[in-house]
Scaffold this active site. Structure first.
Site, PDB file in Angstrom:
ATOM      1  N   GLY A 116       0.146 -25.279  12.807  1.00 57.86           N
ATOM      2  CA  GLY A 116      -0.970 -26.187  13.120  1.00 57.86           C
ATOM      3  C   GLY A 116      -1.395 -26.032  14.568  1.00 57.86           C
TER       4      GLY A 116
ATOM      5  CD1 TRP B 237      -6.492 -23.701  11.520  1.00 53.27           C
ATOM      6  CD2 TRP B 237      -6.777 -25.402  12.929  1.00 53.27           C
ATOM      7  NE1 TRP B 237      -7.704 -24.270  11.245  1.00 53.27           N
ATOM      8  CE2 TRP B 237      -7.906 -25.321  12.099  1.00 53.27           C
ATOM      9  CE3 TRP B 237      -6.740 -26.414  13.890  1.00 53.27           C
ATOM     10  CZ2 TRP B 237      -8.978 -26.203  12.196  1.00 53.27           C
ATOM     11  CZ3 TRP B 237      -7.805 -27.288  13.995  1.00 53.27           C
ATOM     12  CH2 TRP B 237      -8.911 -27.177  13.147  1.00 53.27           C
ATOM     13  CG  HIS B 238      -5.357 -27.288  17.304  1.00 56.00           C
ATOM     14  ND1 HIS B 238      -4.415 -27.599  16.363  1.00 56.00           N
ATOM     15  CD2 HIS B 238      -6.235 -28.321  17.318  1.00 56.00           C
ATOM     16  CE1 HIS B 238      -4.706 -28.786  15.839  1.00 56.00           C
ATOM     17  NE2 HIS B 238      -5.806 -29.239  16.402  1.00 56.00           N
ATOM     18  N   GLY B 239      -5.653 -22.815  18.562  1.00 50.01           N
ATOM     19  CA  GLY B 239      -6.072 -21.805  19.528  1.00 50.01           C
ATOM     20  C   GLY B 239      -5.064 -20.682  19.623  1.00 50.01           C
TER      21      GLY B 239
ATOM     22  CG  PHE C  12      -9.783 -25.956  18.579  1.00 53.76           C
ATOM     23  CD1 PHE C  12      -9.311 -25.167  19.612  1.00 53.76           C
ATOM     24  CD2 PHE C  12      -9.837 -27.316  18.768  1.00 53.76           C
ATOM     25  CE1 PHE C  12      -8.911 -25.736  20.815  1.00 53.76           C
ATOM     26  CE2 PHE C  12      -9.424 -27.892  19.954  1.00 53.76           C
ATOM     27  CZ  PHE C  12      -8.965 -27.095  20.973  1.00 53.76           C
TER      28      PHE C  12
END
Lengths: 369, 475
Positions: free
Chosen positions: B330, B333-335, B475
């Site tokens: 997770g 996923w953001h960066g 993102f």
């Protein structure tokens, strides 16, 4: 940013959470109520934020801040140059001050110029300068440029919907711009309609205080930016032949007078400055390669502005000296070009008699020529 | 084109009028929304349309292919796997290629091996993480038999590319969206009002607050879009803490604001998108925080990652492992940066700790202490999320301890008031204060509408003329 931002943000947050299911009512009634709330709050906010000195800060505020600081450094008479980008790249105020001093004149020169600044915007910031510094310049030189005279909303050609655009189109500037547009100071029917639409949009956004509290900044806290912006590298290539022909040409001026609105505004500005105690209001235009633009100023100096100090850049020696790699583009000078023009200006000022000492008691200690 | 820009209004108004007053048929309205979505997305860069077109095409085709086989059939599984791999490959290439090659080169370098990888400058397509996740959820849900495979490409395309939630969520599930496409829609005052309310709150969050907090964050942490320009040495410890507080406010009001505006815009076209935030800074545990923060992502991760990994069905330690894996992914996923992985790992560890001590262990602490502990953790965890690298992260954490040699620069005192904004928001949304909105005086049309006028004037004054893009766009 000012703490008022926090208060307004809290108020907005509280308000949006309260605005749940709309209360039903007649269209006329709810419209009137909405408009009343909108206008009353906008007025209140303008008063409150104005009282706190909080507003949209722009580069012009930074130029004024630098000027105020420079004016407080010493107690010598001031000469201010109020121009747009032509002057911003052409008048090296520190150099001009030194050169005047070398000729025995104690004046401090301040360049109060910014790109795309209309006369109205320059006038507003000159007032701001005088209010904030508590000083009245001895001499104010106002840049006269054909493109700004013939297109009153010249700013829209450079920037739209910017902070500076919305900030400057308050009631006074909007009035004069509208007057200019109605008098035909725009480019063709399409251009006039476009400028009119942009004027309406910018005035509306100004009237509704759009962005007034967003930065929540006081002009004094916005930092400093020098009015003179020296350029070291050309931004466009200039054909040598075009340059030589442009600088040597001396066409007859087609216009002897500016459009009505520009003439009226210059007169009103001059009167205002004299009322505030400015001893001399003069006019000038920095050199450009286009001979027609130089001729325009020359024509105005000979007719409309006759009787005022007016420096049109038509001196053959000056233009010969500028026929070199001193151009940022066809209308703006590089730093070496600014040095040439500044020296020329120093000589013209010294020989004009404008700087001779005046009677005691006048601000700056200089009198009429 | 972002929701707070005037150009979006120019886009939305004719679209709204055409949708409700010109077109009457369902198919034509779906077509209009799809065309509008393409314009909206192509506004950033028209080349992105090819990529999203590929994702839509693959998901649509594979779902149909897989539906020809029974549920547990290996061919169905093959198509499901193929679709997930293709979608994740798109994400990996466009978002993580540089990160993976740089990290691999650095790891090999640390072992004394020299490796060189091709350098490919790939433009990160806006919103790619969101629509890839939607596409995956569609394929998986059809393969699992939760929803039938949709034969009409237009519907799959609109589900994945529906413009209100296309670039920053909320991540919508096919099972909730597809039935809405088939419903006959009618414009009503209630529809406009509910959409308007969500949009108004979102606008206030984003334009009124988040964008105006950015000037307190960016100078300290550095411009998020131009890494390497942070100069933490110049700032005092209190400035670093205040900037972190400001960032906590900025990211919440920015992302929750976007989500609310997306919900509001979708509602104006007759679509219901579930809420994405539920006052997360009032959570009493990290577990509760993730039930309130970016709800559509946390439920996606739960349904498509945590549960398939085994969830909490395979014993305590496997549960902790699954939590950790889910949150690390997770974070990624953001960066594409190790700091995001660290942020995910911190949250994974905190979730595991909370589960071990308070859920499985049965310990209890008072609500006030739980709130303080949870929110302090959340605040500290924003540091790796926003810091440019681990060095900056350690420096900022050190500022919280006061053990750092501080610089002279400070931030204005009122930045410490950001928690007031967060507290007022939660109080108005969750506590009895929300009942104020039903006060009899507000039922008076003149007062209600005059109040709305006043609020409009206030929001216009707070409107930032140099609008910042949404934090979550990258993102």
């Amino acid at each position: 940013m000012h703490p008022i931002f926090l208060a307004l943000a809290l108020l907005a947050l509280f308000g949006v959470h309260l605005a749940r299911v709309p209360a039903r009512g007649g269209l006329a009634g709810v419209s009137a109520a909405f408009l009343t709330g909108l206008v009353a709050t906008a007025l209140l906010l303008r008063l409150a934020l104005g009282g706190l000195g909080v507003g949209r800060t722009t580069d012009f505020d930074r130029v004024v801040n630098a000027a105020v600081a420079a004016a407080q450094d010493e107690d010598t008479p001031l000469i201010l140059f109020a121009g747009a980008s032509y002057s911003r790249n052409a008048i090296d105020d520190a150099r001009l001050t030194r050169q005047l001093k070398a000729r025995g004149h104690p004046h401090r020169v301040i360049n109060l110029s910014l790109e795309a600044a209309s006369m109205m915007e320059r006038a507003a910031h000159l007032e701001q300068f005088m209010d904030r510094s508590g000083r009245v310049p001895d001499i104010v030189f106002i840049e006269v440029a054909r493109d700004f005279d013939l297109r009153v909303a010249q700013f829209f050609g450079n920037s739209k919907f910017s902070v500076r655009g919305i900030e400057q189109f308050g009631p006074k500037v909007s009035f004069w711009t509208a007057r200019g547009l109605l008098g035909g100071a725009c480019q063709g029917m399409t251009g006039c309609v476009k400028d009119g639409a942009f004027l309406a949009a910018h005035s509306g956004l100004n009237l509704l205080n759009v962005g007034l509290a967003a930065r929540g900044e006081r002009a004094e806290a916005a930092g400093r930016l020098d009015g003179y912006d020296p350029q070291t590298e050309p931004r466009e290539e200039i054909d040598l032949m075009d340059r030589a022909i442009g600088l040597s040409a001396r066409p007859e001026a087609r216009e002897r007078s500016a459009p009505d609105w520009a003439r009226a505004y210059r007169l009103a500005w001059r009167t205002r400055l004299e009322e505030r105690g400015v001893r001399t209001v003069g006019y000038y235009f920095p050199p450009v390669i286009d001979p027609a633009r130089r001729a325009y100023v020359s024509g105005l100096c000979d007719a409309e502005l006759d009787g005022s100090a007016c420096f049109a850049p038509q001196d053959a020696a000056l233009l010969r000296a500028l026929d070199a790699e001193v151009w940022f583009d066809a209308a703006h000078l590089l730093d070496p070009g600014a040095a040439v023009y500044t020296s020329w200006l120093a000589a013209r000022l010294a020989e004009s008699g404008l700087l001779s000492p005046g009677p005691a008691g006048q601000d700056g200690g200089t009198g009429p020529p | 084109m972002i929701f707070t820009e005037p150009v979006f209004l120019a886009f939305l108004a004719p679209l709204f009028l055409t949708y409700w007053f010109v077109l009457k048929g369902r198919e034509s309205r779906l077509g209009l929304l799809l065309a509008a979505s393409a314009i909206f997305y192509g506004w950033w860069d028209w080349r992105f349309l090819f990529l999203i077109g590929l994702v839509i095409g693959v998901s649509w085709w594979v779902a149909i292919r897989a539906s020809h086989f029974p549920k547990a059939h290996p061919v169905r599984r093959f198509w499901l796997t193929a679709a997930i791999v293709i979608n994740l490959t798109v994400l990996a290439v466009f978002k993580y290629f540089g990160f993976f090659t740089e990290s691999t080169a650095a790891a090999l370098g640390a072992m004394g091996l020299k490796a060189s990888f091709p350098v490919i400058n790939i433009l990160l397509p806006v919103g790619i993480s969101f629509y890839i996740f939607q596409a995956i959820s569609y394929v998986v849900d059809t393969a699992r038999g939760h929803i039938p495979a949709e034969k009409r490409l237009r519907r799959v395309a609109l589900y994945i590319a529906f413009f209100p939630q296309l670039v920053a969520g909320p991540i919508v599930r096919a099972a909730s969206f597809f039935p809405q496409m088939e419903k006959t829609k009618r414009l009503s005052g209630a529809l406009i009002a509910s959409g308007g309310r969500a949009f108004l709150i979102g606008f206030a969050y984003k334009a009124g607050i988040a964008d105006n907090l950015a000037p307190f964050v960016d100078p300290v942490y550095g411009d998020a879009l131009a890494p390497g320009d942070a100069n933490l040495e110049a700032w005092s410890n209190s400035a670093l803490i205040a900037a972190t507080l400001a960032f906590a406010g900025q990211i919440y009001f920015d992302f929750a604001g976007y989500s609310l505006m997306a919900i509001g815009v979708a509602r104006w076209f007759g679509y219901y998108i579930p809420k994405n935030f539920d006052y997360p800074y009032s959570a009493l545990s990290v577990t509760e925080f993730w039930r309130r923060w970016h709800i559509s992502l946390s439920t996606w991760l739960r349904d498509y990652l945590y549960i398939p990994l085994g969830g909490n069905r395979a014993g305590q330690w496997m549960t902790y492992r699954n939590l950790m894996v889910t949150m690390v992914l997770g974070g990624l996923w953001h960066g594409a940066a190790w700091t995001f992985i660290a942020w995910g790992a911190l949250h994974g560890a905190a979730l595991a700790f909370h589960r071990a001590v308070f859920i499985a262990g049965g310990r209890r602490i008072g609500a006030a202490l739980a709130l303080i502990a949870t929110q302090c953790f959340i605040l500290l965890s924003w540091v790796p999320f926003r810091a440019e690298d681990f060095g900056d992260m350690v420096t900022i954490w050190a500022a919280f301890t006061g053990l750092r040699v501080a610089g002279p620069e400070t931030l204005p005192w009122f930045v410490w008031g950001v928690p007031l904004l967060i507290a007022l928001d939660a109080a108005m949304g969750r506590s009895g204060l929300s009942r104020l909105s039903r006060a009899p005086v507000l039922r008076e049309p003149a007062i209600w509408w005059a109040g709305l006028g006043a609020l409009t004037a206030l929001l216009l004054a707070l409107y930032p003329l140099e609008a910042a893009p949404f934090v979550y766009f990258r993102f």
